[in-house]
Design a protein around this motif. Structure first.
Motif, PDB file in Angstrom:
ATOM      1  N   ASN A   7      88.704   4.375  42.914  1.00  0.00           N
ATOM      2  CA  ASN A   7      88.867   3.127  43.646  1.00  0.00           C
ATOM      3  C   ASN A   7      89.368   3.400  45.070  1.00  0.00           C
ATOM      4  O   ASN A   7      88.912   2.813  46.045  1.00  0.00           O
ATOM      5  N   GLN A   8      90.305   4.328  45.175  1.00  0.00           N
ATOM      6  CA  GLN A   8      90.939   4.586  46.466  1.00  0.00           C
ATOM      7  C   GLN A   8      90.026   5.372  47.406  1.00  0.00           C
ATOM      8  O   GLN A   8      90.106   5.227  48.623  1.00  0.00           O
ATOM      9  N   THR A   9      89.166   6.204  46.832  1.00  0.00           N
ATOM     10  CA  THR A   9      88.215   6.930  47.665  1.00  0.00           C
ATOM     11  C   THR A   9      87.284   5.924  48.333  1.00  0.00           C
ATOM     12  O   THR A   9      86.928   6.058  49.505  1.00  0.00           O
ATOM     13  N   MET A  10      86.928   4.883  47.554  1.00  0.00           N
ATOM     14  CA  MET A  10      86.114   3.821  48.138  1.00  0.00           C
ATOM     15  C   MET A  10      86.902   3.095  49.238  1.00  0.00           C
ATOM     16  O   MET A  10      86.390   2.861  50.335  1.00  0.00           O
ATOM     17  N   LEU A  11      88.165   2.803  48.958  1.00  0.00           N
ATOM     18  CA  LEU A  11      88.959   2.048  49.929  1.00  0.00           C
ATOM     19  C   LEU A  11      89.262   2.867  51.188  1.00  0.00           C
ATOM     20  O   LEU A  11      89.505   2.306  52.260  1.00  0.00           O
TER      21      LEU A  11
ATOM     22  N   GLY B 224      88.755  -3.675  36.692  1.00  0.00           N
ATOM     23  CA  GLY B 224      88.616  -5.121  36.867  1.00  0.00           C
ATOM     24  C   GLY B 224      87.448  -5.664  36.075  1.00  0.00           C
ATOM     25  O   GLY B 224      86.669  -4.907  35.496  1.00  0.00           O
ATOM     26  N   PRO B 225      87.321  -7.003  36.050  1.00  0.00           N
ATOM     27  CA  PRO B 225      86.292  -7.647  35.240  1.00  0.00           C
ATOM     28  C   PRO B 225      84.885  -7.223  35.666  1.00  0.00           C
ATOM     29  O   PRO B 225      84.698  -6.664  36.738  1.00  0.00           O
ATOM     30  N   HIS B 226      83.924  -7.500  34.796  1.00  0.00           N
ATOM     31  CA  HIS B 226      82.522  -7.250  35.162  1.00  0.00           C
ATOM     32  C   HIS B 226      82.209  -7.975  36.451  1.00  0.00           C
ATOM     33  O   HIS B 226      82.790  -9.017  36.758  1.00  0.00           O
ATOM     34  N   ASP B 227      81.275  -7.432  37.194  1.00  0.00           N
ATOM     35  CA  ASP B 227      80.941  -7.981  38.508  1.00  0.00           C
ATOM     36  C   ASP B 227      80.684  -9.486  38.455  1.00  0.00           C
ATOM     37  O   ASP B 227      81.109 -10.235  39.330  1.00  0.00           O
TER      38      ASP B 227
ATOM     39  N   SER C 233      83.977 -11.475  38.552  1.00  0.00           N
ATOM     40  CA  SER C 233      84.983 -11.027  39.505  1.00  0.00           C
ATOM     41  C   SER C 233      84.954 -11.944  40.725  1.00  0.00           C
ATOM     42  O   SER C 233      84.067 -11.843  41.565  1.00  0.00           O
ATOM     43  N   PRO C 234      85.921 -12.872  40.820  1.00  0.00           N
ATOM     44  CA  PRO C 234      85.839 -13.955  41.797  1.00  0.00           C
ATOM     45  C   PRO C 234      85.858 -13.486  43.258  1.00  0.00           C
ATOM     46  O   PRO C 234      85.241 -14.121  44.105  1.00  0.00           O
ATOM     47  N   ASN C 235      86.545 -12.399  43.554  1.00  0.00           N
ATOM     48  CA  ASN C 235      86.702 -12.018  44.955  1.00  0.00           C
ATOM     49  C   ASN C 235      85.662 -11.016  45.448  1.00  0.00           C
ATOM     50  O   ASN C 235      85.597 -10.721  46.631  1.00  0.00           O
ATOM     51  N   SER C 236      84.891 -10.451  44.535  1.00  0.00           N
ATOM     52  CA  SER C 236      84.051  -9.320  44.891  1.00  0.00           C
ATOM     53  C   SER C 236      83.093  -9.597  46.043  1.00  0.00           C
ATOM     54  O   SER C 236      82.928  -8.769  46.922  1.00  0.00           O
ATOM     55  N   GLY C 237      82.462 -10.786  46.043  1.00  0.00           N
ATOM     56  CA  GLY C 237      81.431 -11.084  47.034  1.00  0.00           C
ATOM     57  C   GLY C 237      81.916 -10.889  48.452  1.00  0.00           C
ATOM     58  O   GLY C 237      81.375 -10.087  49.220  1.00  0.00           O
ATOM     59  N   VAL C 238      82.977 -11.580  48.812  1.00  0.00           N
ATOM     60  CA  VAL C 238      83.464 -11.536  50.172  1.00  0.00           C
ATOM     61  C   VAL C 238      84.028 -10.152  50.503  1.00  0.00           C
ATOM     62  O   VAL C 238      83.890  -9.650  51.618  1.00  0.00           O
TER      63      VAL C 238
ATOM     64  N   THR D 139      80.958  -1.890  43.484  1.00  0.00           N
ATOM     65  CA  THR D 139      81.412  -2.928  42.549  1.00  0.00           C
ATOM     66  C   THR D 139      82.269  -2.327  41.430  1.00  0.00           C
ATOM     67  O   THR D 139      82.243  -1.117  41.191  1.00  0.00           O
ATOM     68  N   ASN D 140      82.983  -3.194  40.749  1.00  0.00           N
ATOM     69  CA  ASN D 140      83.822  -2.776  39.625  1.00  0.00           C
ATOM     70  C   ASN D 140      83.011  -1.992  38.590  1.00  0.00           C
ATOM     71  O   ASN D 140      83.446  -0.945  38.102  1.00  0.00           O
ATOM     72  N   ASP D 141      81.854  -2.521  38.250  1.00  0.00           N
ATOM     73  CA  ASP D 141      81.057  -1.881  37.192  1.00  0.00           C
ATOM     74  C   ASP D 141      80.528  -0.513  37.619  1.00  0.00           C
ATOM     75  O   ASP D 141      80.471   0.412  36.811  1.00  0.00           O
ATOM     76  N   GLU D 142      80.155  -0.395  38.888  1.00  0.00           N
ATOM     77  CA  GLU D 142      79.676   0.920  39.367  1.00  0.00           C
ATOM     78  C   GLU D 142      80.777   1.965  39.264  1.00  0.00           C
ATOM     79  O   GLU D 142      80.564   3.085  38.802  1.00  0.00           O
ATOM     80  N   LEU D 143      81.969   1.593  39.732  1.00  0.00           N
ATOM     81  CA  LEU D 143      83.079   2.539  39.691  1.00  0.00           C
ATOM     82  C   LEU D 143      83.438   2.897  38.248  1.00  0.00           C
ATOM     83  O   LEU D 143      83.687   4.052  37.922  1.00  0.00           O
ATOM     84  N   ARG D 144      83.429   1.876  37.393  1.00  0.00           N
ATOM     85  CA  ARG D 144      83.789   2.118  35.983  1.00  0.00           C
ATOM     86  C   ARG D 144      82.793   3.084  35.342  1.00  0.00           C
ATOM     87  O   ARG D 144      83.177   4.009  34.636  1.00  0.00           O
TER      88      ARG D 144
END
Ligand SMILES: [Fe+2]
Ligand SMILES: [Fe+2]
Ligand SMILES: [Fe+2]
Lengths: 322, 167, 255
Positions: free
Chosen positions: A148-152, A212-215, A218-223, A233-238
């Motif tokens: 997650n942090q590598t992405m961030l 986090g929840p499936h894409d 996941s309410p905030n993912s879009g923005v 996305t959460n699912d890709e990282l998972r």
């Protein structure tokens, strides 16, 4: 909502369309947004939410492993664990600072945490019940955090991205010391092997939930993705995490607690059974095994430390007036 | 604000921020927060409100500062050259005010075209004494267990798999 | 060095190491619970340093006994009984409030700085070298506690009261710093180690003055009846039980 074009979004967010378009163009060019730059209020709000949650996670994250420092079974392991938990405090420090560049103060953020208004990673609401849990946390939990942090570290906000670069370097030590411990114990005495199997069994599913929840849920993912805060996305990282960990854990002779786990030849992915999202939401809402305990420990430390902070401030004032 | 120098021939660069009620605690915090690994040979702490910053844009609009107005003192000049780069030291000037210090910096370092100038009075800085460098920075060198290279997990995994194949 | 003296010196070093280990243990209990995030980091640092020092002394002690440096320190830490530890009582007292921990650290570090200065002049070179290395870290400890003692002593009424209470509680135990370490007399005569009593004289003078400047009242009180390093409070067995709890689950395992 965010599939729409800039003008529509500008209206929805009540932002100047031209400024918003320029801002999005900068992100598209891969530029970093810096503290003094124009940014949509929603970008600022989302970042403060994310960075402060992240900072809180580092600080609360000291507790589950911190409980084992005095019990570490060799001098080497004791030094490693102490240094690791110390790093987490350092990460909290860097991140509170990154959030402060957006106008939040550390005091406000801490108050929000202590009043139960701010969230932190749910993973720390599970108990550490044996020594081997420290290995599992290092390898699984820090391993997941690194993805997650590598992405961030590539995110569009400069101070957050720079804090992440630094944190990722230190997290690699965290992951590797945990992995080393699990590998050694998995080949060690019967006591150690049982301890490791038990630890992984308990930490496996909660770690998968960390992404986090499936894409779709996941309410905030879009923005976050649109503005380059998250780039995956959460699912890709998972899925990346699962693909990395399953073969390694199996090579250690560890059995994962998932009868449906299988390798999908067609896609080259490991497929897990269904994640228990009821558990995820329950822990997130405060009903995990250790939520109350974690918050009590933070509140206690904060209350017990009040007189120290007050004394340091009073001394500084007295000295200035001299 | 915390500045640090990573090696004897390296420039001093801005590194981060610590919270502290006074300079001495800021220095101690800076060391504990930022030198957990061996990556500094010198540390400076400067109160955030002592730092005067100007972007190129702001400079274009700025009035010329009245140089004769007050007594001259030493200012450190730092500059940020790109968005990704850390703010780093370019030199030192004498000036009567922070605004004047920026203008003196532009005159002195005419070849530099930074995005931002940062100036602060030398008197606002707390630096570690060079005699303190050993106790402040050497400890991290011995803590090799913080280095990920100490954990050969890739080799260990390979050995495990090879063993699995033999069994 | 002759066998008997090697043996004596290892006993001396293991006692020094025990002090460091137990103090580091108490410091480490602040990790995650300190009054300021920066002090979580600072106390973890103190703990890392002290436990690191313990390790260095145990290793040298192991060497002198002809034991394996890599395994013997852990045997000493994890498989001795509480009664076999030779730390002074000052370091085993529970961490108390932050005034207590900070002041204890100051009292101990101020003495350690003097002892290390002397040990770095030891006629036994391996000892002198390690002492010199530890001393650089200890200079920083002293700076940290010398910053905090006056801030707390003079900061607010409450912080002053807490510091005075901590001092009153710690002072009798601190007198134990004057007690000789195991084997000290003979080793001192041979120029290998300093005399604790002589260091204590210097320490009392320096520390008393510093504490007074920090607004604290130093009362001369009679020391505890038994300052010998083989006598312990009830706090030590509890601490050792916690410390050894995992290692003893499987004494044959490599952890
Ligand atoms: Fe972390
Ligand atoms: Fe020490
Ligand atoms: Fe110390």
């Amino acid at each position: 909502m965010y599939g729409a074009d800039v003008e529509q979004i500008a209206i929805q967010l009540n932002e100047d369309p031209q400024k918003l378009a320029d801002f999005e163009a900068r992100i598209a060019r891969g530029e970093k947004i810096e503290p003094g730059d124009w940014m949509p209020a929603e970008y600022r709000r989302q970042l403060i939410r994310m960075i402060s949650q992240h900072a809180h996670s580092e600080v609360v994250g000291m507790l589950p492993e911190g409980a084992w420092i005095t019990k570490a079974p060799s001098l080497r392991r004791k030094l490693i664990l102490l240094a690791k938990v110390q790093d987490e405090a350092g990460h909290g420090q860097y991140l509170y600072h990154a959030a402060e560049t957006l106008g939040a103060t550390r005091e406000e953020m801490l108050d929000a945490l202590l009043e139960g208004k701010a969230k932190y990673s749910s993973i720390f609401n599970y108990h550490t019940t044996t020594w081997a849990d420290n290995g599992a946390i290092g390898w699984l939990v820090d391993g997941a955090a690194i993805l997650n942090q590598t992405m961030l570290a590539r995110c569009s906000y400069g101070p957050y991205s720079r804090a992440m670069v630094r944190i990722c370097m230190e997290e690699n030590f965290h992951r590797k010391q945990g992995q080393e411990m699990i590998i050694l114990y998995s080949q060690g005495t019967p006591t150690q092997r049982a301890m490791v199997q038990d630890a992984i069994t308990r930490w496996w599913w909660p770690t998968l939930m960390m992404f986090g929840p499936h894409d779709a849920d996941s309410p905030n993912s879009g923005v976050l993705i649109r503005w380059g805060i998250k780039t995956r996305t959460n699912d890709e990282l998972r899925q990346d995490f699962i693909n990395q960990l399953v073969p390694d854990l199996q090579a250690c002779g560890i059995v994962l607690p998932d009868p449906d786990l299988h390798y999908d030849e067609a896609t080259g992915n490991w497929r897990t059974g269904a994640i228990d999202w009821d558990e995820f939401w329950a822990v997130l809402k405060g009903n995990g095994p250790a939520n109350a305990e974690r918050m009590a420990a933070r509140r206690q430390a904060h209350a017990d430390g009040y007189w120290v902070r007050e004394a340091a401030a009073a001394y500084a004032v007295k000295n200035q007036n001299q | 604000m915390v500045f640090q120098q990573e090696g004897p021939d390296q420039p001093v660069v801005h590194n981060g921020t610590v919270h502290a009620p006074d300079a001495e605690l800021a220095m101690l915090n800076a060391r504990d927060v930022f030198v957990r690994r061996p990556e500094a040979v010198a540390l400076w702490v400067v109160p955030a409100d002592a730092i005067f910053t100007q972007t190129q844009e702001e400079l274009a609009k700025a009035e010329p500062a009245d140089q004769a107005a007050s007594e001259l003192s030493d200012y450190y000049v730092f500059a940020k050259f790109s968005q990704q780069a850390q703010c780093r030291q370019v030199g030192q000037v004498q000036a009567g005010s922070p605004q004047a210090a920026v203008q003196a910096a532009i005159a002195t370092f005419a070849d530099k075209q930074p995005l931002w100038w940062w100036v602060f009075p030398a008197s606002a800085v707390l630096k570690n004494e060079s005699s303190e460098a050993e106790p402040m920075f050497s400890a991290a060198r011995y803590k090799t267990y913080k280095d990920q290279a100490e954990y050969p997990v890739v080799t260990m995994m390979r050995a495990l798999r090879d063993k699995g194949r033999l069994d | 060095m002759e066998r008997a003296r090697q043996y004596a010196l290892s006993g001396y070093l293991i006692a020094l190491a025990d002090d460091e280990l137990i103090l580091g243990h108490r410091d480490s209990e602040w990790t995650g619970h300190a009054p300021i995030l920066e002090e979580d980091i600072a106390f973890a640092n103190l703990a890392l340093d002290e436990i690191g020092h313990a390790k260095l002394w145990y290793e040298l002690g192991a060497d002198l006994l002809g034991q394996d440096k890599t395994t013997y320190p852990d045997r000493l830490v994890y498989f001795r009984e509480p009664a076999q530890f030779r730390n002074m009582q000052l370091v085993e007292l529970p961490k108390g409030d932050w005034a207590f921990s900070t002041l204890r650290q100051y009292l101990f570090d101020a003495f350690e700085a003097l002892r290390l200065e002397a040990l770095s002049q030891s006629s036994y070179t391996p000892l002198a070298e390690i002492a010199a290395r530890i001393r650089t870290e200890e200079l920083y400890h002293l700076r940290h506690s010398q910053a905090w003692v006056p801030r707390l002593g003079l900061g607010t009424e409450e912080s002053h009261a807490r510091m005075q209470a901590a001092l009153d509680a710690l002072w009798p135990y601190a007198q134990g710093l004057a007690a000789p370490l195991p084997g000290e007399q003979d080793l001192h005569a041979a120029g290998i180690v300093p005399s604790s009593a002589a260091l204590f004289e210097r320490w009392s003078g320096e520390v008393s003055q510093f504490l007074v400047e920090a607004g604290l009242q130093v009362e001369l009180r009679s020391p505890l009846a038994d300052m010998h390093r083989s006598s312990h409070s009830e706090h030590l067995p509890a601490l050792i039980h916690d410390l050894q709890s995992v290692a003893r689950l499987d004494p044959e395992a490599i952890w």
